[in-house]
Design a protein around this motif. Structure first.
Motif, PDB file in Angstrom:
ATOM      1  N   GLN A   1      40.347 -71.181  86.880  1.00  0.00           N
ATOM      2  CA  GLN A   1      40.339 -71.802  88.200  1.00  0.00           C
ATOM      3  C   GLN A   1      39.001 -72.492  88.451  1.00  0.00           C
ATOM      4  O   GLN A   1      38.927 -73.461  89.182  1.00  0.00           O
ATOM      5  N   CYS A   2      37.965 -71.985  87.796  1.00  0.00           N
ATOM      6  CA  CYS A   2      36.609 -72.495  87.994  1.00  0.00           C
ATOM      7  C   CYS A   2      36.461 -73.874  87.348  1.00  0.00           C
ATOM      8  O   CYS A   2      36.782 -74.066  86.165  1.00  0.00           O
ATOM      9  N   LEU A   3      35.963 -74.840  88.099  1.00  0.00           N
ATOM     10  CA  LEU A   3      35.790 -76.193  87.580  1.00  0.00           C
ATOM     11  C   LEU A   3      34.738 -76.259  86.473  1.00  0.00           C
ATOM     12  O   LEU A   3      34.863 -77.069  85.546  1.00  0.00           O
ATOM     13  N   VAL A   4      33.729 -75.407  86.551  1.00  0.00           N
ATOM     14  CA  VAL A   4      32.724 -75.357  85.483  1.00  0.00           C
ATOM     15  C   VAL A   4      33.394 -74.917  84.186  1.00  0.00           C
ATOM     16  O   VAL A   4      33.217 -75.534  83.126  1.00  0.00           O
ATOM     17  N   GLU A   5      34.168 -73.862  84.259  1.00  0.00           N
ATOM     18  CA  GLU A   5      34.841 -73.360  83.060  1.00  0.00           C
ATOM     19  C   GLU A   5      35.861 -74.369  82.539  1.00  0.00           C
ATOM     20  O   GLU A   5      36.046 -74.510  81.323  1.00  0.00           O
ATOM     21  N   GLN A   6      36.524 -75.106  83.418  1.00  0.00           N
ATOM     22  CA  GLN A   6      37.438 -76.157  82.981  1.00  0.00           C
ATOM     23  C   GLN A   6      36.691 -77.225  82.189  1.00  0.00           C
ATOM     24  O   GLN A   6      37.173 -77.711  81.160  1.00  0.00           O
ATOM     25  N   SER A   7      35.488 -77.554  82.635  1.00  0.00           N
ATOM     26  CA  SER A   7      34.656 -78.535  81.924  1.00  0.00           C
ATOM     27  C   SER A   7      34.236 -78.005  80.556  1.00  0.00           C
ATOM     28  O   SER A   7      34.254 -78.735  79.558  1.00  0.00           O
ATOM     29  N   VAL A   8      33.821 -76.743  80.529  1.00  0.00           N
ATOM     30  CA  VAL A   8      33.431 -76.109  79.268  1.00  0.00           C
ATOM     31  C   VAL A   8      34.620 -76.122  78.299  1.00  0.00           C
ATOM     32  O   VAL A   8      34.488 -76.492  77.132  1.00  0.00           O
ATOM     33  N   ASN A   9      35.790 -75.710  78.778  1.00  0.00           N
ATOM     34  CA  ASN A   9      36.985 -75.675  77.936  1.00  0.00           C
ATOM     35  C   ASN A   9      37.320 -77.052  77.374  1.00  0.00           C
ATOM     36  O   ASN A   9      37.661 -77.187  76.196  1.00  0.00           O
ATOM     37  N   ALA A  10      37.238 -78.068  78.212  1.00  0.00           N
ATOM     38  CA  ALA A  10      37.557 -79.424  77.757  1.00  0.00           C
ATOM     39  C   ALA A  10      36.611 -79.852  76.636  1.00  0.00           C
ATOM     40  O   ALA A  10      37.057 -80.411  75.626  1.00  0.00           O
ATOM     41  N   ALA A  11      35.331 -79.578  76.792  1.00  0.00           N
ATOM     42  CA  ALA A  11      34.358 -79.951  75.761  1.00  0.00           C
ATOM     43  C   ALA A  11      34.610 -79.181  74.470  1.00  0.00           C
ATOM     44  O   ALA A  11      34.602 -79.758  73.373  1.00  0.00           O
ATOM     45  N   LEU A  12      34.833 -77.866  74.597  1.00  0.00           N
ATOM     46  CA  LEU A  12      35.098 -77.063  73.400  1.00  0.00           C
ATOM     47  C   LEU A  12      36.401 -77.471  72.724  1.00  0.00           C
ATOM     48  O   LEU A  12      36.462 -77.598  71.493  1.00  0.00           O
ATOM     49  N   ASP A  13      37.449 -77.681  73.511  1.00  0.00           N
ATOM     50  CA  ASP A  13      38.742 -78.071  72.947  1.00  0.00           C
ATOM     51  C   ASP A  13      38.630 -79.371  72.164  1.00  0.00           C
ATOM     52  O   ASP A  13      39.186 -79.497  71.066  1.00  0.00           O
ATOM     53  N   ASP A  14      37.903 -80.344  72.714  1.00  0.00           N
ATOM     54  CA  ASP A  14      37.720 -81.620  72.008  1.00  0.00           C
ATOM     55  C   ASP A  14      36.957 -81.420  70.705  1.00  0.00           C
ATOM     56  O   ASP A  14      37.327 -81.975  69.669  1.00  0.00           O
ATOM     57  N   ALA A  15      35.892 -80.626  70.745  1.00  0.00           N
ATOM     58  CA  ALA A  15      35.095 -80.379  69.536  1.00  0.00           C
ATOM     59  C   ALA A  15      35.909 -79.636  68.483  1.00  0.00           C
ATOM     60  O   ALA A  15      35.866 -79.983  67.296  1.00  0.00           O
ATOM     61  N   PHE A  16      36.667 -78.627  68.905  1.00  0.00           N
ATOM     62  CA  PHE A  16      37.497 -77.877  67.962  1.00  0.00           C
ATOM     63  C   PHE A  16      38.557 -78.786  67.334  1.00  0.00           C
ATOM     64  O   PHE A  16      38.804 -78.720  66.127  1.00  0.00           O
ATOM     65  N   ALA A  17      39.204 -79.607  68.139  1.00  0.00           N
ATOM     66  CA  ALA A  17      40.249 -80.506  67.622  1.00  0.00           C
ATOM     67  C   ALA A  17      39.661 -81.487  66.608  1.00  0.00           C
ATOM     68  O   ALA A  17      40.265 -81.743  65.561  1.00  0.00           O
ATOM     69  N   GLU A  18      38.500 -82.016  66.910  1.00  0.00           N
ATOM     70  CA  GLU A  18      37.847 -82.960  65.993  1.00  0.00           C
ATOM     71  C   GLU A  18      37.458 -82.271  64.681  1.00  0.00           C
ATOM     72  O   GLU A  18      37.699 -82.797  63.592  1.00  0.00           O
ATOM     73  N   ALA A  19      36.886 -81.088  64.784  1.00  0.00           N
ATOM     74  CA  ALA A  19      36.475 -80.353  63.592  1.00  0.00           C
ATOM     75  C   ALA A  19      37.687 -79.935  62.762  1.00  0.00           C
ATOM     76  O   ALA A  19      37.671 -80.024  61.531  1.00  0.00           O
ATOM     77  N   GLU A  20      38.753 -79.501  63.419  1.00  0.00           N
ATOM     78  CA  GLU A  20      39.950 -79.088  62.701  1.00  0.00           C
ATOM     79  C   GLU A  20      40.584 -80.271  61.977  1.00  0.00           C
ATOM     80  O   GLU A  20      40.998 -80.156  60.820  1.00  0.00           O
ATOM     81  N   ALA A  21      40.662 -81.427  62.644  1.00  0.00           N
ATOM     82  CA  ALA A  21      41.228 -82.620  62.002  1.00  0.00           C
ATOM     83  C   ALA A  21      40.419 -83.008  60.767  1.00  0.00           C
ATOM     84  O   ALA A  21      40.995 -83.345  59.719  1.00  0.00           O
ATOM     85  N   LEU A  22      39.108 -82.931  60.862  1.00  0.00           N
ATOM     86  CA  LEU A  22      38.240 -83.252  59.725  1.00  0.00           C
ATOM     87  C   LEU A  22      38.476 -82.275  58.574  1.00  0.00           C
ATOM     88  O   LEU A  22      38.619 -82.669  57.416  1.00  0.00           O
ATOM     89  N   LEU A  23      38.547 -81.000  58.882  1.00  0.00           N
ATOM     90  CA  LEU A  23      38.751 -79.977  57.861  1.00  0.00           C
ATOM     91  C   LEU A  23      40.128 -80.113  57.200  1.00  0.00           C
ATOM     92  O   LEU A  23      40.247 -80.043  55.971  1.00  0.00           O
ATOM     93  N   LEU A  24      41.164 -80.337  57.994  1.00  0.00           N
ATOM     94  CA  LEU A  24      42.502 -80.485  57.428  1.00  0.00           C
ATOM     95  C   LEU A  24      42.606 -81.740  56.562  1.00  0.00           C
ATOM     96  O   LEU A  24      43.282 -81.742  55.532  1.00  0.00           O
ATOM     97  N   GLU A  25      41.908 -82.795  56.952  1.00  0.00           N
ATOM     98  CA  GLU A  25      41.880 -84.004  56.131  1.00  0.00           C
ATOM     99  C   GLU A  25      41.230 -83.698  54.794  1.00  0.00           C
ATOM    100  O   GLU A  25      41.706 -84.112  53.744  1.00  0.00           O
ATOM    101  N   ARG A  26      40.151 -82.940  54.821  1.00  0.00           N
ATOM    102  CA  ARG A  26      39.474 -82.543  53.571  1.00  0.00           C
ATOM    103  C   ARG A  26      40.388 -81.647  52.741  1.00  0.00           C
ATOM    104  O   ARG A  26      40.466 -81.787  51.522  1.00  0.00           O
ATOM    105  N   PHE A  27      41.099 -80.717  53.378  1.00  0.00           N
ATOM    106  CA  PHE A  27      42.062 -79.861  52.680  1.00  0.00           C
ATOM    107  C   PHE A  27      43.120 -80.704  51.961  1.00  0.00           C
ATOM    108  O   PHE A  27      43.633 -80.308  50.917  1.00  0.00           O
ATOM    109  N   SER A  28      43.470 -81.852  52.525  1.00  0.00           N
ATOM    110  CA  SER A  28      44.476 -82.727  51.918  1.00  0.00           C
ATOM    111  C   SER A  28      43.999 -83.327  50.607  1.00  0.00           C
ATOM    112  O   SER A  28      44.803 -83.803  49.809  1.00  0.00           O
ATOM    113  N   ARG A  29      42.696 -83.339  50.386  1.00  0.00           N
ATOM    114  CA  ARG A  29      42.136 -83.953  49.181  1.00  0.00           C
ATOM    115  C   ARG A  29      41.730 -82.943  48.116  1.00  0.00           C
ATOM    116  O   ARG A  29      41.297 -83.334  47.039  1.00  0.00           O
TER     117      ARG A  29
END
Length: 147
Positions: A97-125
């Protein structure tokens, strides 16, 4: 926090299987994977369903790789294992419910998604053949050091 080591365990087992002539029993793989034969059979069943291994029952039976090591990638194995979570960290609260925590989650979610996509792309090779070749290089260097 417990790490999910299924991919590492399966890679370890498959590379040992690739080095051997003939089938490997669930008991032998259990020792290699540091788990019990029931877990091995469940895991190898997933690989069998994906067309990577076959099994034979009875005396002289066990699991055997049938896939071309040049064609099997880490990403394919990751997907075969049900796509276990890449990261063992996450948000404190998924629906804050906290807007600060929503901001934190959004930043972490974006970073995790980017890192996971990079890692899975590397796994493909990365293929099982490449890992097997790396093992062979290490094994040869080890043997030279022992001579």
């Amino acid at each position: 926090m417990k790490k999910d080591s299924r991919l590492s365990s399966v890679l370890h087992a498959l590379l040992h299987m690739a080095e051997r002539e003939g089938p490997v029993t669930s008991e032998e793989l259990g020792g290699c994977m540091h788990t019990n034969p029931v877990v091995v059979r469940r895991t190898m069943g997933l690989l069998r369903d994906a067309g990577l291994v076959v099994s034979a029952r009875g005396s002289g039976g066990g699991w055997q790789i049938v896939a071309d090591l040049e064609q099997v990638t880490l990403r394919q194995l990751h997907e075969t294992l049900g796509e276990p979570a890449i990261f063992a960290i996450g948000n404190r609260n998924e629906m804050p419910q906290c807007l600060v925590e929503q901001s934190v989650n959004a930043a972490l979610d974006d970073a995790f998604a980017e890192a996971e996509a990079l890692l899975l792309e590397r796994f493909s090779r990365i293929t099982l053949a490449e890992l097997a070749a790396e093992f062979q290089r290490r094994h040869a260097a080890y043997r030279q050091g022992q001579a």
